[in-house]
Design an enzyme around this catalytic site. Sequence first.
Site, PDB file in Angstrom:
ATOM      1  N   ASP A  65     -12.570  -8.819   4.020  1.00 46.24           N
ATOM      2  CA  ASP A  65     -13.830  -8.776   3.266  1.00 46.24           C
ATOM      3  C   ASP A  65     -14.429 -10.180   3.165  1.00 46.24           C
ATOM      4  OD1 ASP A  65     -13.677  -6.028   2.754  1.00 46.24           O
ATOM      5  OD2 ASP A  65     -14.284  -6.268   0.660  1.00 46.24           O
ATOM      6  N   ASP A  79      -3.259 -18.187   0.157  1.00 48.72           N
ATOM      7  CA  ASP A  79      -4.255 -18.831  -0.715  1.00 48.72           C
ATOM      8  C   ASP A  79      -5.012 -19.908   0.060  1.00 48.72           C
ATOM      9  OD1 ASP A  79      -1.858 -20.250  -0.610  1.00 48.72           O
ATOM     10  OD2 ASP A  79      -1.886 -20.870  -2.712  1.00 48.72           O
ATOM     11  N   ASP A 129      -6.586  -6.912   3.865  1.00 50.25           N
ATOM     12  CA  ASP A 129      -7.679  -6.234   3.162  1.00 50.25           C
ATOM     13  C   ASP A 129      -8.601  -7.267   2.529  1.00 50.25           C
ATOM     14  OD1 ASP A 129      -9.116  -4.090   1.905  1.00 50.25           O
ATOM     15  OD2 ASP A 129      -8.065  -4.583   0.051  1.00 50.25           O
ATOM     16  N   TYR A 137       0.821  -1.216   0.000  1.00 47.96           N
ATOM     17  CA  TYR A 137       0.000   0.000   0.000  1.00 47.96           C
ATOM     18  C   TYR A 137       0.855   1.266   0.000  1.00 47.96           C
ATOM     19  CZ  TYR A 137      -4.713  -1.827   0.775  1.00 47.96           C
ATOM     20  OH  TYR A 137      -5.937  -2.418   0.639  1.00 47.96           O
ATOM     21  N   LYS A 150       2.900 -15.470   2.431  1.00 49.59           N
ATOM     22  CA  LYS A 150       3.093 -16.160   1.151  1.00 49.59           C
ATOM     23  C   LYS A 150       4.585 -16.419   1.034  1.00 49.59           C
ATOM     24  CE  LYS A 150       1.610 -17.701  -2.882  1.00 49.59           C
ATOM     25  NZ  LYS A 150       0.730 -18.888  -3.026  1.00 49.59           N
TER      26      LYS A 150
HETATM   27  C1  IPM Z   1     -10.545  -1.075   3.664  1.00 53.19           C
HETATM   28  C2  IPM Z   1     -10.756  -0.453   2.311  1.00 53.19           C
HETATM   29  C3  IPM Z   1      -9.580   0.465   2.017  1.00 53.19           C
HETATM   30  C4  IPM Z   1      -8.324  -0.384   1.999  1.00 53.19           C
HETATM   31  C5  IPM Z   1      -9.708   1.278   0.727  1.00 53.19           C
HETATM   32  C6  IPM Z   1     -11.011   2.063   0.685  1.00 53.19           C
HETATM   33  C7  IPM Z   1      -8.536   2.197   0.528  1.00 53.19           C
HETATM   34  O1  IPM Z   1     -10.914  -1.443   1.341  1.00 53.19           O
HETATM   35  O2  IPM Z   1     -10.484  -0.328   4.657  1.00 53.19           O
HETATM   36  O3  IPM Z   1     -10.476  -2.301   3.733  1.00 53.19           O
HETATM   37  O4  IPM Z   1      -7.969  -0.958   0.968  1.00 53.19           O
HETATM   38  O5  IPM Z   1      -7.667  -0.471   3.035  1.00 53.19           O
HETATM   39 MG    MG Z   2     -10.979  -3.425   2.116  1.00 56.44          MG
END
Ligand code: IPM
Ligand code: MG
Length: 353
Positions: free
Chosen positions: A248, A220, A244, A138, A188
């Site tokens: 999700d 993975d 990240d 990042y 990884k």
């Molecule tokens: C998160 C989001 C952010 C990230 C984006 C919006 C920059 O996806 O907080 O997980 O990638 O960290």
């Molecule tokens: Mg995210």
Amino acid sequence: MKIAVLPGDGIGPEIVAQAVRVIEVLRGDGLNFEMEPGLMGGCAVDATGEPFPEATRRLVKDADAILLGAVGGPQYDSLPRPQRPERGLLDIRKSLNLFANLRPAVLYPELANASTLKPEVVAGLDILIVRELTGDIYFGEPRGIEMREGQRVGFNTMIYSESEIRRIAHIAFQAAQKRDRKLCSVDKMNVLECTQLWREVVIETSSEYPDVELTHMLVDNAAMQLVRNPRQFDVIVTGNIFGDILSDEASMLTGSIGMLPSASLDENNKGLYEPIHGSAPDIAGKDVANPLATILSLAMMMRYTFSQESISKRIEMAVKKVLSQGYRTSDIYESGMRRVGTAGMGDAVLANL
Ligand code: IPM
Ligand code: MG
């Protein structure tokens, strides 16, 4: 106790308004919270040309904790990268050194049917993802898109220093000590040197935590195990990009991304608290968004920044009760339940506080 309130874009203002109502109730009970609003994300770009303007920088620097709604929207996608709302979010994390991102994924029993996975796979799920938030690909340099030998190439740098790895490892081991004392570090290392170092440093750090059982998993496989048998996990620690993605994925195990809070902390437990979902521009302004992730983020603020465990529990209990009473926003609605909007959900939480 000073809280900077940054509603942001899309559904941000609506969901933050409900959390602010909770703060007002706590204030009525004699807790001394000061709240100050600020601009962040697309709304800040519209007003000042920058996603994280100087006034907001001063505000958040001064505050003990920050409550953020969400940032971003399609109208900002074509802006140059430094002006995108997401850049504001990355800047605030970096400038306040909020390196420790805690993302719990908890399944409320009432929502077992809302998950796309079978109820018996996710029943009782309670995972904490500890994501490093200020390093990795990042922020790594060099980065860019440039011409090389007549064609465009895009590149980023995955990089971690051992001190960055060690400090997030400590956070994760300590979190595991307060839970089921199991930590899985995700990397990884079969391909990437950066994450080979990650594994080495996590192993070194583990000698200070003999009471925590440490395991390692390639990313993975971790992605697969999260949907195959998610309850094998207690605490997961990983770098910024893997965290990240996996967070999700983990959120969906619980039924709705609209339920999950997060905390991003510095060395002194100053923190930014935000729901893990985005700004959902398609449903903005319609009073349908789920405010519970934001309200649960406030509960995390009480726990981690203000050390008010009993208030934190009180907020979490109110949310649990609301679910057991059958109140549901559209994202978690099932037939037979009581459908409410954003403000209606806020009303129900206040009634239970
Ligand atoms: C998160 C989001 C952010 C990230 C984006 C919006 C920059 O996806 O907080 O997980 O990638 O960290
Ligand atoms: Mg995210």
